[in-house]
Motif scaffolding. Sequence first.
Motif, PDB file in Angstrom:
ATOM      1  N   GLU A 144      -7.813   1.644  -5.140  1.00 21.18           N
ATOM      2  CA  GLU A 144      -7.121   2.852  -4.819  1.00 21.18           C
ATOM      3  C   GLU A 144      -8.468   3.700  -4.334  1.00 21.18           C
ATOM      4  N   VAL A 145      -8.231   3.915  -3.118  1.00 20.57           N
ATOM      5  CA  VAL A 145      -9.315   4.649  -2.181  1.00 20.57           C
ATOM      6  C   VAL A 145      -9.116   5.844  -1.378  1.00 20.57           C
ATOM      7  N   LYS A 146     -10.050   6.491  -1.109  1.00 23.16           N
ATOM      8  CA  LYS A 146     -10.103   7.586  -0.218  1.00 23.16           C
ATOM      9  C   LYS A 146     -10.363   7.175   1.059  1.00 23.16           C
ATOM     10  N   SER A 147      -9.553   7.452   2.164  1.00 24.62           N
ATOM     11  CA  SER A 147      -9.668   6.720   3.435  1.00 24.62           C
ATOM     12  C   SER A 147     -11.231   6.743   3.869  1.00 24.62           C
ATOM     13  N   LYS A 148     -11.801   5.539   3.998  1.00 24.26           N
ATOM     14  CA  LYS A 148     -13.153   5.202   4.544  1.00 24.26           C
ATOM     15  C   LYS A 148     -13.423   5.944   5.790  1.00 24.26           C
ATOM     16  N   TYR A 149     -12.468   6.024   6.745  1.00 18.49           N
ATOM     17  CA  TYR A 149     -12.656   6.825   7.748  1.00 18.49           C
ATOM     18  C   TYR A 149     -11.404   7.930   8.056  1.00 18.49           C
ATOM     19  N   PRO A 150     -11.527   8.965   8.793  1.00 13.83           N
ATOM     20  CA  PRO A 150     -10.445   9.784   8.808  1.00 13.83           C
ATOM     21  C   PRO A 150      -9.410   9.480   9.993  1.00 13.83           C
ATOM     22  N   ALA A 183       0.881  -1.224   0.062  1.00 11.31           N
ATOM     23  CA  ALA A 183      -0.097  -0.050  -0.078  1.00 11.31           C
ATOM     24  C   ALA A 183       0.861   1.303   0.121  1.00 11.31           C
ATOM     25  N   HIS A 184       0.304   2.116  -0.502  1.00 12.28           N
ATOM     26  CA  HIS A 184       1.069   3.362  -0.552  1.00 12.28           C
ATOM     27  C   HIS A 184       0.150   4.701  -0.661  1.00 12.28           C
ATOM     28  N   VAL A 185       0.384   5.719   0.216  1.00 17.50           N
ATOM     29  CA  VAL A 185      -0.338   6.931   0.168  1.00 17.50           C
ATOM     30  C   VAL A 185      -0.085   7.560  -1.106  1.00 17.50           C
ATOM     31  N   THR A 186      -1.234   8.137  -2.037  1.00 19.76           N
ATOM     32  CA  THR A 186      -1.001   8.773  -3.036  1.00 19.76           C
ATOM     33  C   THR A 186      -1.415  10.262  -2.927  1.00 19.76           C
ATOM     34  N   LYS A 187      -1.930  10.587  -2.022  1.00 20.09           N
ATOM     35  CA  LYS A 187      -2.308  11.889  -1.933  1.00 20.09           C
ATOM     36  C   LYS A 187      -2.701  12.397  -0.527  1.00 20.09           C
ATOM     37  N   ILE A 188      -2.453  13.343   0.272  1.00 22.11           N
ATOM     38  CA  ILE A 188      -2.859  13.777   1.325  1.00 22.11           C
ATOM     39  C   ILE A 188      -4.378  14.775   1.057  1.00 22.11           C
ATOM     40  N   ASN A 189      -5.266  14.466   1.199  1.00 20.82           N
ATOM     41  CA  ASN A 189      -6.508  15.011   0.612  1.00 20.82           C
ATOM     42  C   ASN A 189      -6.638  16.369   1.319  1.00 20.82           C
ATOM     43  N   ARG A 190      -6.595  16.264   2.743  1.00 19.82           N
ATOM     44  CA  ARG A 190      -6.991  17.442   3.734  1.00 19.82           C
ATOM     45  C   ARG A 190      -6.157  17.004   4.839  1.00 19.82           C
ATOM     46  N   PHE A 191      -5.633  18.010   5.552  1.00 22.21           N
ATOM     47  CA  PHE A 191      -4.728  17.965   6.904  1.00 22.21           C
ATOM     48  C   PHE A 191      -5.303  19.173   7.561  1.00 22.21           C
ATOM     49  N   HIS A 192      -5.869  19.225   8.722  1.00 18.75           N
ATOM     50  CA  HIS A 192      -6.285  20.467   9.251  1.00 18.75           C
ATOM     51  C   HIS A 192      -6.768  20.179  10.857  1.00 18.75           C
ATOM     52  N   LYS A 193      -6.861  21.281  11.498  1.00 16.47           N
ATOM     53  CA  LYS A 193      -7.081  21.383  12.852  1.00 16.47           C
ATOM     54  C   LYS A 193      -8.655  21.544  12.900  1.00 16.47           C
ATOM     55  N   ASN A 229     -12.485  21.672  17.557  1.00 15.13           N
ATOM     56  CA  ASN A 229     -12.186  21.009  18.833  1.00 15.13           C
ATOM     57  C   ASN A 229     -10.797  21.067  19.304  1.00 15.13           C
ATOM     58  N   GLY A 230      -9.822  21.384  18.217  1.00 16.33           N
ATOM     59  CA  GLY A 230      -8.420  21.326  18.595  1.00 16.33           C
ATOM     60  C   GLY A 230      -7.784  20.143  18.193  1.00 16.33           C
ATOM     61  N   ASN A 231      -8.501  19.108  17.605  1.00 15.73           N
ATOM     62  CA  ASN A 231      -7.983  17.871  17.119  1.00 15.73           C
ATOM     63  C   ASN A 231      -7.444  17.807  15.684  1.00 15.73           C
ATOM     64  N   ASP A 232      -6.341  17.145  15.447  1.00 16.90           N
ATOM     65  CA  ASP A 232      -5.712  16.966  13.955  1.00 16.90           C
ATOM     66  C   ASP A 232      -6.645  15.971  13.365  1.00 16.90           C
ATOM     67  N   LYS A 233      -6.943  16.281  11.874  1.00 17.28           N
ATOM     68  CA  LYS A 233      -7.874  15.388  11.085  1.00 17.28           C
ATOM     69  C   LYS A 233      -7.135  15.359   9.834  1.00 17.28           C
ATOM     70  N   VAL A 234      -7.118  14.232   9.217  1.00 15.53           N
ATOM     71  CA  VAL A 234      -6.456  13.682   8.044  1.00 15.53           C
ATOM     72  C   VAL A 234      -7.225  13.029   7.167  1.00 15.53           C
ATOM     73  N   THR A 235      -7.485  13.325   5.982  1.00 17.71           N
ATOM     74  CA  THR A 235      -8.133  12.437   5.129  1.00 17.71           C
ATOM     75  C   THR A 235      -7.212  12.166   3.994  1.00 17.71           C
ATOM     76  N   LEU A 236      -6.957  10.999   3.338  1.00 15.39           N
ATOM     77  CA  LEU A 236      -5.843  10.789   2.530  1.00 15.39           C
ATOM     78  C   LEU A 236      -6.392   9.592   1.358  1.00 15.39           C
ATOM     79  N   THR A 237      -5.686   9.615   0.436  1.00 12.73           N
ATOM     80  CA  THR A 237      -6.055   8.541  -0.540  1.00 12.73           C
ATOM     81  C   THR A 237      -4.872   7.627  -0.414  1.00 12.73           C
ATOM     82  N   PHE A 238      -5.068   6.266  -0.914  1.00 13.95           N
ATOM     83  CA  PHE A 238      -3.992   5.235  -0.662  1.00 13.95           C
ATOM     84  C   PHE A 238      -4.426   4.041  -1.831  1.00 13.95           C
ATOM     85  N   SER A 239      -3.364   3.549  -2.343  1.00 16.48           N
ATOM     86  CA  SER A 239      -3.558   2.313  -3.219  1.00 16.48           C
ATOM     87  C   SER A 239      -3.182   1.121  -2.210  1.00 16.48           C
TER      88      SER A 239
END
Length: 131
Positions: free
Chosen positions: A79-85, A4-14, A17-27
Amino acid sequence: EAQAHVTKINRFHKQINGNDKVTLTFSLSANLESLFTWNTKQVFAFVTAEYETAKNSLNQVSLWDSIIPDKDQANVQVEVKSKYPLIDQGTSLRGKKVQLVLHWHIMPNAGAMIRGKMPLSEFTLPDTYTS
């Protein structure tokens, strides 16, 4: 065998509530045919993001999962966008090294469930938020 390989960090933000959240795409490419025998009812497969923080030596967050009902569907090529962040309490994900790990639970027709896992690849999150 799997990779598996991450192909894209779709969004990375705070989050608000102050927590980090990442959505990514991976194969993901995984041939799980060898997990099926005469006694296999189905296989539950999932990919986790695993990393260390100051509070915990092991953090595991599910990114994707699937029930594989039979050997004919056990050669997974997606190749999927993470089902869960990927969400972590606080702001400790910036610049963090993360490992993708494939896990599986073999659900038998009779007997005990068998579990296994395989580390796949590592990636590093950006040092700054992307949005």
